[in-house]
Motif scaffolding. Sequence first.
Motif, PDB file in Angstrom:
ATOM      1  N   CYS A 167       9.657 -21.719 -29.459  1.00  0.00           N
ATOM      2  CA  CYS A 167       8.991 -22.822 -30.170  1.00  0.00           C
ATOM      3  C   CYS A 167       7.486 -22.778 -29.971  1.00  0.00           C
ATOM      4  O   CYS A 167       6.716 -23.055 -30.901  1.00  0.00           O
ATOM      5  N   GLU A 168       7.034 -22.452 -28.768  1.00  0.00           N
ATOM      6  CA  GLU A 168       5.601 -22.381 -28.523  1.00  0.00           C
ATOM      7  C   GLU A 168       4.983 -21.234 -29.318  1.00  0.00           C
ATOM      8  O   GLU A 168       3.891 -21.384 -29.892  1.00  0.00           O
ATOM      9  N   ASP A 169       5.690 -20.102 -29.337  1.00  0.00           N
ATOM     10  CA  ASP A 169       5.169 -18.967 -30.103  1.00  0.00           C
ATOM     11  C   ASP A 169       5.093 -19.295 -31.592  1.00  0.00           C
ATOM     12  O   ASP A 169       4.146 -18.890 -32.277  1.00  0.00           O
ATOM     13  N   GLU A 171       4.816 -22.297 -32.753  1.00  0.00           N
ATOM     14  CA  GLU A 171       4.125 -23.586 -32.885  1.00  0.00           C
ATOM     15  C   GLU A 171       5.014 -24.611 -33.586  1.00  0.00           C
ATOM     16  O   GLU A 171       4.586 -25.365 -34.464  1.00  0.00           O
ATOM     17  N   ASN A 172       6.283 -24.588 -33.199  1.00  0.00           N
ATOM     18  CA  ASN A 172       7.273 -25.513 -33.766  1.00  0.00           C
ATOM     19  C   ASN A 172       7.182 -26.829 -32.982  1.00  0.00           C
ATOM     20  O   ASN A 172       7.875 -27.055 -31.993  1.00  0.00           O
ATOM     21  N   ILE A 173       6.323 -27.731 -33.460  1.00  0.00           N
ATOM     22  CA  ILE A 173       6.075 -28.980 -32.734  1.00  0.00           C
ATOM     23  C   ILE A 173       7.321 -29.852 -32.705  1.00  0.00           C
ATOM     24  O   ILE A 173       7.639 -30.487 -31.680  1.00  0.00           O
ATOM     25  N   LEU A 176       9.580 -28.612 -30.076  1.00  0.00           N
ATOM     26  CA  LEU A 176       9.036 -28.913 -28.753  1.00  0.00           C
ATOM     27  C   LEU A 176       9.254 -30.371 -28.375  1.00  0.00           C
ATOM     28  O   LEU A 176       9.523 -30.695 -27.206  1.00  0.00           O
ATOM     29  N   TYR A 213       4.922 -31.882 -24.032  1.00  0.00           N
ATOM     30  CA  TYR A 213       4.976 -32.230 -25.461  1.00  0.00           C
ATOM     31  C   TYR A 213       5.674 -33.568 -25.664  1.00  0.00           C
ATOM     32  O   TYR A 213       6.750 -33.667 -26.242  1.00  0.00           O
ATOM     33  N   GLN A 219      -1.752 -35.366 -28.728  1.00  0.00           N
ATOM     34  CA  GLN A 219      -2.045 -34.011 -28.247  1.00  0.00           C
ATOM     35  C   GLN A 219      -1.236 -33.754 -26.975  1.00  0.00           C
ATOM     36  O   GLN A 219      -1.049 -34.644 -26.144  1.00  0.00           O
ATOM     37  N   LYS A 222      -2.010 -30.836 -20.490  1.00  0.00           N
ATOM     38  CA  LYS A 222      -2.232 -29.472 -19.996  1.00  0.00           C
ATOM     39  C   LYS A 222      -1.910 -29.403 -18.507  1.00  0.00           C
ATOM     40  O   LYS A 222      -2.732 -29.031 -17.675  1.00  0.00           O
TER      41      LYS A 222
END
Length: 820
Positions: A167-169, A171-173, A176, A213, A219, A222
Amino acid sequence: MANGSPQSCRHVGKLAPIMSLDFHVCNPREWTSLGSLLLESKINPNTAYQKQQDTLIVWSEAENYDLALSFQEKAGCDEIWEKICQVQGKDPSVDITQDLVDESEEERFDDMSSPGLELPSCELSRLEEIAELVASSLPSPLRREKLALALENEGYIKKLLELFHVCEDLENIEGLHHLYEIIKGIFLLNRTALFEVMFSEECIMDVIGCLEYDPSLSQPRKHREFLTKTAKFKEVIPISDPELKQKIHQTYRVQYIQDMVLPTPSVFEENMLSTLHSFIFFNKVEIVGMLQEDEKFLTDLFAQLTDEATDEEKRQELVNFLKEFCAFSQTLQPQNRDAFFKTLSSMGILPALEVILGMDDAQVRSAATDIFSYLVEYNPSMVREFVMQEAQQNDDVSKKLTEQKITNKDILLINLIIEHMICDTDPELGGAVQLMGLLRTLVDPENMLATANKTEKTEFLGFFYKHCMHVLTAPLLANTTEEKPSKDDFQTAQLLALVLELLTFCVEHHTYHIKNYIINKDILRRVLVLMASKHAFLALCALRFKRKIIGLKDEFYNRYIMKSFLFEPVVKAFLNNGSRYNLMNSAIIEMFEFIRVEDIKSLTAHVIENYWKALEDVDYVQTFKGLKLRFEQQRERQDNPKLDSMRSILRNHRYRRDARTLEDEEEMWFNTDDEDMEDGEAVVPPSDKTKNDEDIMEPISKFMERKKLKETEEKEVLLKTNLSGRQSPSFKLSLSSGTKTNLTSQSSATNLPGSPGSPGSPGSPGSPGSVSKSTSQTAAITTKGGLVGLVDYPDDDEEDDEDEDKEESLPLSKKAKLES
């Protein structure tokens, strides 16, 4: 609010906040307040509604959403209840619309029908379905158990974390967000086996990544960046054990997840994270145990701490590590904590702290103080034993150095603590307050050990007053050399207040040690200089110190106070306070009132003889006039010993309060034969038989003469009481000799100045302390059947007539008897 309308609506579910709102009923499905919609709820035919306590309707919506509807009156509740039952076709006379199936029975049925929970295949397209399955399983304990077992057996968590990378690769929000809900739900399953997988070295960072997420945030956070780049792991002493190092890393990261990553749990979710708390707890226990067993590690730690060549930054890191190490020890069981502190003691933690506390770095000293507090709170006897041994060693060294004419500059650990307290630079003296608490614990006899061969109290207090007390009182003595404090700023006043607080504690608990110190060093006189401080709290501390001394009622202290005229600063402060009704005024009056009530004769005479002119005009309280009365009564007894002897005779039974004993003695008297004694013989206690009857009757005859001259005063005197609220020392004797004669008079036969019957005394008319009361409240002594007793019993008035009849019927020989 219209009649019949609900009073309030409260959300009491697990996720909904509790709230109370007034509203009117528009129809069974909607509620509004002032035209605005507050709550809309559909009456579902399958929803179980329940009426409770005649004014409450409760039901549930969805999984974690419970509602309660409260009514002001029963009629309004019945009206809504009937409409709900009408929609569902139920009987309104029953308090529940649906039969609730016991959850445990339902789950048992499900458990029998489906032995296991089948998880959807771990694919991107089914993440939403997995999230819904996890959320729906949380409310039911058995479903949570099944879900946890399925996740364990199928290695499902690692598969989910693989999807996280996908999902991160991509960018499947949305995916996530689903993974966030799934991982959060797995935390709430409260399962140790799952935590072992999630917190393993290969998985924990991915778990933290999933929790970045949060769908409620615009947003992602981090957290991984902080843990890998910002947070740095420092080994102040190299750790050779890889397992220990891995355990430290894991504990830090899990603690971070608990404190920073997971959202704050609601009150309903708190218990669902109990296993996470336990996981951290047991990790800390393991870390402490592993470090404790590593002798090389601890040896290097203390060696570098005390090495003068260690640079300041390194030393600060070592001290902070030791502080955290001691903080971890608080998680240990008592027996393990004993072993922990014994290990630290054997490694030399107290000598190390002594070196650290002597350094200039404030942060290092602060951390060392925290470590010292752990040791004192755990085992104060261990600290006391160390400082006494240290003092003995210093004394031995001092003797040798004295012979060599060399000065010994060694400083005791406990004196270092006192000096840091005195030199605290914090304007609020936060550190000084902490250190004062530690000193108080160390000098508290309540936690000192006492054995057959050793008494810690005697040994340590002897050491403390010899080596340490002068350091503690140094700022007090330095600031009170004149009639006023030489330095009276706020911070100094706070410090002196702390010192006085500890000294007051010592007065209460240390008996002769502090007494010798105060008298020999004239400490009280120096303390009372602070009564002139502009800071009221400091002046009150000084007054409290003196009040504690007076409260002991010790004549050694009293003679010291009188010899040095130590009431003068108090009287000055009282007069300077003027007519202000404040704490200072009340505290000073209370001290003098204590002297009066407790009848401390030496202090009473001293105050009246030296300060009466300054205090005689204070009439808004009767304390000082009461002290004057006490003084005059003392002088009266000294000047008239005969009167005092008569009072002592009467006083033997005057304060009798045991009615049963009185009756027994009366019975014995009545059973005595008349033939056993001569007619007209007065009976007195055996101890007073040697007294001359004329000495006893002389004051009585004077009272008879005075009664004839002052008939009008007699009635008023009987109604008065003294300042203390106790009954005035009046007495009443009934004598029978052919005809019955009653005599009532004040005990002050000679009407000396200050006596209760004299003008201006509290018992005289017009005096501030006089109070008009019924004659039944006046303490008097009456001869009833030859026995003297108080007449202020509740039933005495009812028995007066009966007593008179008894007296008339008694033989003349018995009527003529006086008893005490």
